[in-house]
Design a protein around this motif. Sequence first.
Motif, short mmCIF file in Angstrom:
data_model
loop_
_atom_site.label_atom_id
_atom_site.label_comp_id
_atom_site.label_asym_id
_atom_site.label_seq_id
_atom_site.Cartn_x
_atom_site.Cartn_y
_atom_site.Cartn_z
N VAL A 60 0.86 -1.17 0.00
CA VAL A 60 0.00 0.00 0.00
C VAL A 60 0.90 1.23 0.00
O VAL A 60 1.87 1.32 0.75
CB VAL A 60 -0.96 0.02 1.21
CG1 VAL A 60 -0.20 0.03 2.52
CG2 VAL A 60 -1.91 1.20 1.13
N ILE A 61 0.59 2.15 -0.91
CA ILE A 61 1.33 3.41 -1.01
C ILE A 61 0.45 4.50 -0.41
O ILE A 61 -0.70 4.68 -0.83
CB ILE A 61 1.69 3.72 -2.47
CG1 ILE A 61 2.58 2.60 -3.04
CG2 ILE A 61 2.41 5.08 -2.58
CD1 ILE A 61 2.85 2.73 -4.52
N LYS A 62 1.00 5.21 0.57
CA LYS A 62 0.23 6.23 1.28
C LYS A 62 0.78 7.62 0.96
O LYS A 62 1.98 7.80 0.80
CB LYS A 62 0.29 5.99 2.79
CG LYS A 62 -0.32 4.67 3.23
CD LYS A 62 -0.19 4.51 4.74
CE LYS A 62 -0.74 3.16 5.21
NZ LYS A 62 -0.61 2.99 6.67
N PHE A 63 -0.15 8.60 0.91
CA PHE A 63 0.21 10.01 0.67
C PHE A 63 -0.46 10.89 1.71
O PHE A 63 -1.57 10.62 2.16
CB PHE A 63 -0.31 10.48 -0.69
CG PHE A 63 0.25 9.78 -1.89
CD1 PHE A 63 1.37 10.27 -2.55
CD2 PHE A 63 -0.37 8.63 -2.39
CE1 PHE A 63 1.86 9.64 -3.67
CE2 PHE A 63 0.13 8.00 -3.51
CZ PHE A 63 1.24 8.50 -4.15
N THR A 105 4.13 13.99 1.53
CA THR A 105 4.94 12.95 2.16
C THR A 105 4.33 11.61 1.79
O THR A 105 3.11 11.48 1.64
CB THR A 105 5.00 13.14 3.69
OG1 THR A 105 5.91 12.18 4.24
CG2 THR A 105 3.64 13.01 4.36
N HIS A 106 5.16 10.61 1.62
CA HIS A 106 4.68 9.34 1.06
C HIS A 106 5.45 8.17 1.64
O HIS A 106 6.58 8.32 2.13
CB HIS A 106 4.79 9.34 -0.46
CG HIS A 106 6.16 9.72 -0.95
ND1 HIS A 106 6.56 11.03 -1.10
CD2 HIS A 106 7.23 8.96 -1.31
CE1 HIS A 106 7.80 11.06 -1.54
NE2 HIS A 106 8.24 9.81 -1.67
N SER A 107 4.85 6.99 1.55
CA SER A 107 5.49 5.76 2.02
C SER A 107 4.95 4.58 1.24
O SER A 107 3.90 4.67 0.59
CB SER A 107 5.24 5.55 3.52
OG SER A 107 3.85 5.30 3.75
N ILE A 108 5.68 3.48 1.27
CA ILE A 108 5.22 2.23 0.68
C ILE A 108 5.43 1.13 1.72
O ILE A 108 6.52 0.98 2.27
CB ILE A 108 5.94 1.91 -0.65
CG1 ILE A 108 5.44 0.57 -1.20
CG2 ILE A 108 7.45 1.94 -0.51
CD1 ILE A 108 5.91 0.30 -2.64
N GLU A 109 4.38 0.37 2.01
CA GLU A 109 4.41 -0.67 3.03
C GLU A 109 4.11 -2.02 2.41
O GLU A 109 3.15 -2.15 1.63
CB GLU A 109 3.38 -0.37 4.12
CG GLU A 109 3.31 -1.44 5.21
CD GLU A 109 2.17 -1.20 6.20
OE1 GLU A 109 1.99 -2.05 7.10
OE2 GLU A 109 1.48 -0.18 6.06
N ASN A 110 4.92 -3.01 2.74
CA ASN A 110 4.68 -4.38 2.30
C ASN A 110 3.56 -4.96 3.17
O ASN A 110 3.74 -5.19 4.36
CB ASN A 110 5.95 -5.21 2.43
CG ASN A 110 5.77 -6.63 1.90
OD1 ASN A 110 4.66 -7.12 1.74
ND2 ASN A 110 6.89 -7.30 1.65
N THR A 111 2.40 -5.19 2.56
CA THR A 111 1.23 -5.70 3.31
C THR A 111 0.98 -7.18 3.06
O THR A 111 -0.01 -7.72 3.54
CB THR A 111 -0.02 -4.90 2.92
OG1 THR A 111 -0.21 -4.98 1.50
CG2 THR A 111 0.09 -3.45 3.34
N GLU A 137 -4.09 16.70 7.02
CA GLU A 137 -4.18 15.49 7.81
C GLU A 137 -4.72 14.30 7.01
O GLU A 137 -4.56 13.14 7.43
CB GLU A 137 -5.08 15.71 9.04
CG GLU A 137 -4.50 16.74 10.03
CD GLU A 137 -5.35 16.87 11.27
OE1 GLU A 137 -6.41 16.18 11.35
OE2 GLU A 137 -4.97 17.64 12.17
N GLU A 138 -5.38 14.54 5.89
CA GLU A 138 -5.99 13.46 5.13
C GLU A 138 -4.92 12.56 4.51
O GLU A 138 -3.98 13.04 3.88
CB GLU A 138 -6.88 14.02 4.02
CG GLU A 138 -7.57 12.94 3.20
CD GLU A 138 -8.38 13.50 2.05
OE1 GLU A 138 -9.07 12.72 1.36
OE2 GLU A 138 -8.31 14.74 1.81
N VAL A 139 -5.08 11.23 4.69
CA VAL A 139 -4.14 10.25 4.14
C VAL A 139 -4.80 9.52 2.96
O VAL A 139 -5.91 9.00 3.09
CB VAL A 139 -3.72 9.23 5.21
CG1 VAL A 139 -2.82 8.15 4.60
CG2 VAL A 139 -2.99 9.94 6.36
N LEU A 140 -4.13 9.52 1.86
CA LEU A 140 -4.60 8.80 0.67
C LEU A 140 -3.90 7.45 0.59
O LEU A 140 -2.71 7.35 0.92
CB LEU A 140 -4.31 9.61 -0.59
CG LEU A 140 -4.77 11.06 -0.61
CD1 LEU A 140 -4.29 11.76 -1.86
CD2 LEU A 140 -6.30 11.12 -0.51
#
Length: 369
Positions: free
Chosen positions: A305-308, A336-342, A314-317
């Motif tokens: 999942v890639i989050k923005f 700001t962004h991240s990628i998490e191995n789910t 405050e809203e996270v996409l």
Amino acid sequence: MKILVTGANGFVGKNLIAELKNRGISEIFEFTRKDNLALLDEYLRECNFVFHLAGVNRSQDEDEFMDGNFSFTKTLLELLKKHGNLAPVLMTSSIQAELNNTYGKSKKAGEELLFAYSKKMGVRTLVYRLPNLFGKWCRPNYNSAVATFCYNIARNIEIQIHDPNKEIILCYINDAIAEFIRALECKETRDGAFCYVPVTNKIKLGVLAEKLYAFSKNRDSLVMPSLENAFDRALYGTYLSYLEEDNLSYKLKKNMDNRGWLAEFIKSDSMGQIFISKTKPGITRGNHWHHTKVEKFLVIQGEAVIKFRKVGNEEVLKYKVSGENPEVVDIPVGFTHSIENTGDEDVITIFWASEIFNPNKPDTFYLEV
């Protein structure tokens, strides 16, 4: 159509025959200097078009120039006359036919012979005064500066340039072959009595060497020189064709930590940088943003999942992605962004960034999504 190619095992011959076969032409008569003239006689009885590429362009014996470039042409034309074969004849000559040297004289003599034959027999003939050709399958350390430079540089052998400012005219073999195919289709490019390849490139020897050395350094620096024009792309492809067969690969540096690993793949001053990474299950990468740098993420294995979050909001996409359904995610500036191995397996991701990473000006600011 039955096509005869003399000089079939030479640089031009090999490339021409390969393209004729690509176009579905199967009846190609290949004649080389090792073959008996009886075979040539047989071919000239049946052929519908002649690509006369055979010739001598380097020899210790000056008589060989006239023998290979004039006498053999004379024999070929006499055999065509013998069989009453009015097939068109395309002959490769050289820009040196304008010069007063033994090689040039022999090429010009061959040209004049063909012109006289055309006038007497009413046969369509095509004479190409070719400049310096380059491309795959050209013999190095013979009569091609490009082939010699590519071969030597690929093997870390020093090249010799007496005058780096000397300009040469180069013609890519694929452009020459494309013109020959047009000639076969009666669409040749002409200028008076002579035909010519419409695409050529003028370059100084020193600049040529610089380009080739830049190609050779790519494996260490990962920086790709500009390939925005057709000449540079042709030159780069040619250079790679001279790599040693046991030296066609190179390893990337893996930067490993508890999250997995990341490796730089390709860098470009004009197109940025490509990375590849492996991320372990449950691990998150990123949590940073950029002022100017933009990126693209492409997961090719696993689930993530890639989050923005826009900086200041405050809203996270969230974007769920997987290697089973390739989907490119754009990373805009100011988020700001991240990628998490789910998932349960390692995630492999290809990253593209719009600029090469500069540790002195990273444009990367830590901020939790």
